[in-house]
Design an enzyme around this catalytic site. Structure first.
Site, PDB file in Angstrom:
ATOM      1  N   ASP A 165      -1.168  -6.001  -0.492  1.00 61.54           N
ATOM      2  CA  ASP A 165      -1.502  -5.421   0.814  1.00 61.54           C
ATOM      3  C   ASP A 165      -2.998  -5.204   0.958  1.00 61.54           C
ATOM      4  O   ASP A 165      -3.649  -4.702   0.036  1.00 61.54           O
ATOM      5  CB  ASP A 165      -0.824  -4.044   0.956  1.00 61.54           C
ATOM      6  CG  ASP A 165       0.289  -4.055   1.983  1.00 61.54           C
ATOM      7  OD1 ASP A 165       0.253  -4.896   2.903  1.00 61.54           O
ATOM      8  OD2 ASP A 165       1.198  -3.220   1.857  1.00 61.54           O
ATOM      9  N   ASP A 194       0.830  -1.209   0.000  1.00 57.27           N
ATOM     10  CA  ASP A 194       0.000   0.000   0.000  1.00 57.27           C
ATOM     11  C   ASP A 194       0.866   1.261   0.000  1.00 57.27           C
ATOM     12  O   ASP A 194       0.355   2.384  -0.050  1.00 57.27           O
ATOM     13  CB  ASP A 194      -1.009  -0.003   1.156  1.00 57.27           C
ATOM     14  CG  ASP A 194      -0.352  -0.061   2.523  1.00 57.27           C
ATOM     15  OD1 ASP A 194       0.892  -0.182   2.587  1.00 57.27           O
ATOM     16  OD2 ASP A 194      -1.092   0.009   3.526  1.00 57.27           O
ATOM     17  N   SER A 195       2.208   1.071   0.006  1.00 57.57           N
ATOM     18  CA  SER A 195       3.105   2.205  -0.257  1.00 57.57           C
ATOM     19  C   SER A 195       2.823   2.769  -1.637  1.00 57.57           C
ATOM     20  O   SER A 195       3.252   3.881  -1.959  1.00 57.57           O
ATOM     21  CB  SER A 195       4.572   1.771  -0.134  1.00 57.57           C
ATOM     22  OG  SER A 195       4.814   0.617  -0.908  1.00 57.57           O
ATOM     23  N   GLU A 204       9.109  -4.490  10.289  1.00 57.45           N
ATOM     24  CA  GLU A 204       9.565  -3.186   9.780  1.00 57.45           C
ATOM     25  C   GLU A 204      10.029  -2.271  10.918  1.00 57.45           C
ATOM     26  O   GLU A 204       9.380  -2.185  11.966  1.00 57.45           O
ATOM     27  CB  GLU A 204       8.435  -2.486   9.001  1.00 57.45           C
ATOM     28  CG  GLU A 204       8.861  -1.102   8.515  1.00 57.45           C
ATOM     29  CD  GLU A 204       7.946  -0.484   7.468  1.00 57.45           C
ATOM     30  OE1 GLU A 204       6.968  -1.133   7.037  1.00 57.45           O
ATOM     31  OE2 GLU A 204       8.218   0.669   7.082  1.00 57.45           O
ATOM     32  N   LYS A 238      -1.127  -9.361   2.522  1.00 53.92           N
ATOM     33  CA  LYS A 238      -0.375  -8.934   3.718  1.00 53.92           C
ATOM     34  C   LYS A 238      -1.291  -8.016   4.515  1.00 53.92           C
ATOM     35  O   LYS A 238      -2.017  -7.212   3.922  1.00 53.92           O
ATOM     36  CB  LYS A 238       0.909  -8.194   3.327  1.00 53.92           C
ATOM     37  CG  LYS A 238       1.657  -7.606   4.536  1.00 53.92           C
ATOM     38  CD  LYS A 238       3.068  -7.166   4.194  1.00 53.92           C
ATOM     39  CE  LYS A 238       3.172  -5.793   3.599  1.00 53.92           C
ATOM     40  NZ  LYS A 238       2.640  -4.697   4.425  1.00 53.92           N
ATOM     41  N   GLU A 241      -1.312  -5.497   8.184  1.00 50.00           N
ATOM     42  CA  GLU A 241      -0.605  -4.908   9.325  1.00 50.00           C
ATOM     43  C   GLU A 241      -1.441  -5.110  10.581  1.00 50.00           C
ATOM     44  O   GLU A 241      -2.663  -4.965  10.547  1.00 50.00           O
ATOM     45  CB  GLU A 241      -0.416  -3.394   9.108  1.00 50.00           C
ATOM     46  CG  GLU A 241       0.528  -3.058   7.978  1.00 50.00           C
ATOM     47  CD  GLU A 241       0.654  -1.553   7.754  1.00 50.00           C
ATOM     48  OE1 GLU A 241       0.274  -0.756   8.639  1.00 50.00           O
ATOM     49  OE2 GLU A 241       1.127  -1.180   6.667  1.00 50.00           O
TER      50      GLU A 241
END
Ligand code: KIV
Length: 274
Positions: free
Chosen positions: A88, A49-50, A187, A118, A120
């Site tokens: 993401d 999602d960057s 991270e 993925k 978070e």
């Protein structure tokens, strides 16, 4: 036969078998041109999602949508034939309930053909990981510095610096392993913590600003190619200066259009060459 069944992608079980054997090389990609260049070189592509910050110049990662992520992931899957592709889960698409997470994850995988998602989150999100894995969706967990928590963290800050915070992150990673995650992205944490998590877990850890001891490494591709406008995090490194090459090409094109040297007759239709 479908396009997907003709490819020989690195699978999630193959990546899991690398633990303690062979490093996992991972990079981000959001588009076909970049995915094409890394096909056959990296083991895993993350459509992170960057994308929000790198491709759309958004302030943080919070505003990208499920549909945008699915479209970028589809471009990457169509193009790169060999790496495993993770996508993401964007902010707001999975935190409400495991059911919401499944609906959005299944949609993104159906649209894109990606191999898994993925997400978070610490221990509280482990139940969501379990819900997805039990229904056939491979999950890569992401702990430590979690950019989707930028507002609660008060900025993009390294995590796990105190004993208490390190202990919590260790528990987060262990909870996702217990829930069935195939791997964990760690991270922005203290090096000793990245190393310790890697030693204690049975599943692969993929570090970004974590530790050389991690089972694999991931970085944002634009950061390693000097395509991030100079804002390169401390944990990244410029491996090649693509910005200079691209700038030279754009300048040469502009100069030749202005001078009338481009296009030549060779670039025109209905004109004899020479
Ligand atoms: O969004 C992203 O690109 C990421 C990584 C770089 C791990 O989460």
């Amino acid at each position: 036969m479908s396009v997907h069944s003709q490819t020989r992608r690195t699978s999630v079980p193959q990546l899991m078998a690398r633990k303690g054997q062979e490093k996992i090389v991972a990079l981000t990609a959001y588009s076909a041109p970049i995915a094409r260049l890394m096909d056959g070189v990296v083991d895993m592509i993350l459509v992170g999602d960057s994308t929000a910050m790198v491709a759309y110049n958004m302030r943080d990662t919070l505003s990208i949508t499920v549909e945008q992520m699915a479209a970028h992931a589809a471009a990457v899957v169509r193009t790169a034939q060999q790496p495993c592709v993770m996508v993401d889960m964007p902010f707001g698409s999975y935190q409400e309930s495991p059911q919401q997470a499944f609906k959005n994850a299944a949609h993104m995988l159906a649209v894109s053909g990606a191999d898994g998602v993925k997400l978070e989150g610490g221990e509280p999100l482990a139940a969501t990981t379990q819900f997805l894995v039990e229904r056939g969706i491979p999950v890569l967990a992401h702990v430590g510095l979690m950019p989707q928590y930028v507002n609660t963290m008060g900025g993009f800050r390294a995590q796990g610096m105190s004993d208490e915070s390190a202990q919590r992150i260790m528990q987060d990673a262990a909870a996702h392993q217990q829930a069935g995650a195939w791997g964990v992205v760690i991270e922005g944490v203290a090096e000793s913590l990245g190393r310790q998590i890697t030693q204690q877990l049975d599943i692969p850890t993929i570090g970004i600003g974590a530790s050389p001891a991690c089972d694999g490494q991931i970085l944002v591709t634009e950061d390693i190619l000097n395509l991030s406008g100079g804002r390169i995090p401390r944990f990244a490194h410029t491996f090649a200066d693509a910005a200079s090459v691209i700038t030279q090409g754009i300048q040469a094109y502009a100069d030749q259009v202005r001078s009338g040297d481009f296009p030549t007759k060779d670039n025109c239709f209905g004109v004899k060459k020479g």
